[in-house]
Enzyme design. Structure first.
Site, PDB file in Angstrom:
ATOM      1  N   PRO A   1       6.328  45.516  24.716  1.00 12.77           N
ATOM      2  CA  PRO A   1       7.241  44.434  25.412  1.00 12.77           C
ATOM      3  C   PRO A   1       7.332  44.846  26.814  1.00 12.77           C
ATOM      4  CG  PRO A   1       8.527  45.743  23.749  1.00 12.77           C
ATOM      5  CD  PRO A   1       7.130  46.195  23.723  1.00 12.77           C
TER       6      PRO A   1
ATOM      7  N   GLU B   1      10.498  52.846  17.477  1.00 11.56           N
ATOM      8  CA  GLU B   1      10.924  52.752  18.879  1.00 11.56           C
ATOM      9  C   GLU B   1       9.751  52.577  19.792  1.00 11.56           C
ATOM     10  OE1 GLU B   1      13.827  52.181  20.214  1.00 11.56           O
ATOM     11  OE2 GLU B   1      14.533  52.035  18.307  1.00 11.56           O
TER      12      GLU B   1
ATOM     13  N   ARG C   1     -12.194  33.807  21.606  1.00  5.33           N
ATOM     14  CA  ARG C   1     -12.536  32.309  21.658  1.00  5.33           C
ATOM     15  C   ARG C   1     -13.120  32.047  22.943  1.00  5.33           C
ATOM     16  NH1 ARG C   1      -9.130  28.917  23.696  1.00  5.33           N
ATOM     17  NH2 ARG C   1      -9.374  26.994  22.249  1.00  5.33           N
TER      18      ARG C   1
ATOM     19  N   ASP D   1      -9.012  23.266  27.883  1.00  5.72           N
ATOM     20  CA  ASP D   1      -7.791  23.886  27.400  1.00  5.72           C
ATOM     21  C   ASP D   1      -6.529  24.081  28.170  1.00  5.72           C
ATOM     22  OD1 ASP D   1      -8.401  23.806  24.579  1.00  5.72           O
ATOM     23  OD2 ASP D   1      -9.119  25.971  24.761  1.00  5.72           O
TER      24      ASP D   1
END
Ligand code: SAM
Length: 246
Positions: A89, A116, A154, A169
């Protein structure tokens, strides 16, 4: 394109990679996905892959040695077009332009953290890039690794059929995509826009571009600042702004 994924939970990958487009892409050898159990590179007899943090505190930290050994093994023979990516993150946010950049690589080794996260020395000395799939925290890097493999795959030649083309898209063009309709023509009092039934390809293309601009203006106006817009787009956008009072 080859993907190697290093994880403590290889079974998690069985479902997502064995259906639909990703399954077909593997069968046709357009992509190769190898999921590896990190514990196989653990050194001690208990096959430890995590330990308590120095300095104390809650949670476990993934040990550096198994990760270094695994990455060194799996990267043998790789040259240009190879990257080691840590899902975290704290990484750079994944957006379509980054997916496009990664789709030009030949071989990606993805490290899925857990608990963690990984010992800092993995980030310092082993990883080429750190990627986050969004500003929220998941229990592990497995889902982010799946997201990355899916988004990249993709875009690779031949993976999507013509009918599934990625060309229009959302985010590919810098805008959100126009609305789609299929049969029936009337459903619960809601009807398909007349222009889509007209067979007039030029009118349909213009309507789609205008609705794409409308969607973007109403939902993600900040994207308009960087989307490449033609003179005609600017005219359509002016019409949309007038219609929407924006
Ligand atoms: N303590 C870490 C921190 O605050 O940055 C979070 C660890 S998280 C609970 C466990 C693992 O999940 C991470 O090592 C990473 O691999 C993965 N992860 C969680 N959220 C993620 C996200 N938004 N993007 C990418 N990976 C994520």
């Amino acid at each position: 394109m080859r993907f190697d994924i290093l994880t403590l939970f290889p079974e998690m990958f069985q479902g997502p990679f064995s259906h639909s487009i990703l399954k077909r892409a593997q069968e046709r050898s357009l992509i190769e996905i190898h999921v590896h159990y990190l514990r196989d590179w653990a050194l001690d007899k208990h096959k430890l892959t995590d330990d308590a943090p120095y300095g104390g505190g809650a949670g476990m930290v993934m040990k550096p040695e198994p990760i270094f050994r695994a990455v060194e093994d799996l990267s043998q023979g790789s040259g240009e077009g190879f990257e080691v990516i840590l899902l975290t993150p704290q990484g750079v946010p994944l957006i379509q332009s980054l997916v496009e950049e990664l789709a030009a690589k030949e071989h990606l080794l993805l490290i899925a953290g857990h608990y963690e996260g990984v010992d800092e020395r993995v980030r310092q000395a082993l990883v080429d890039r750190e990627i986050s799939i969004g500003d929220y925290v998941l229990t592990g890097g497995e889902l982010p690794a799946m997201v990355l493999v899916d988004a990249i795959s993709r875009l690779l030649p031949g993976v999507l059929g013509e009918e599934e083309s990625a060309r229009d898209d959302s985010h590919t063009t810098g805008l959100l995509e126009y609305p789609h309709y299929t049969r029936p023509r009337e459903f619960r009092g809601l009807s398909v826009p007349e222009v889509l039934l007209s067979g007039d390809h030029a009118r349909i293309a213009r309507w789609r571009r205008k609705e794409s601009l409308r969607r973007t203006l109403l939902r993600r106006p900040e994207l308009l600042a960087t989307a490449p817009l033609s003179e005609e787009d600017l005219q359509l956008l002016a019409e949309v702004r007038k219609e929407e009072g924006k």
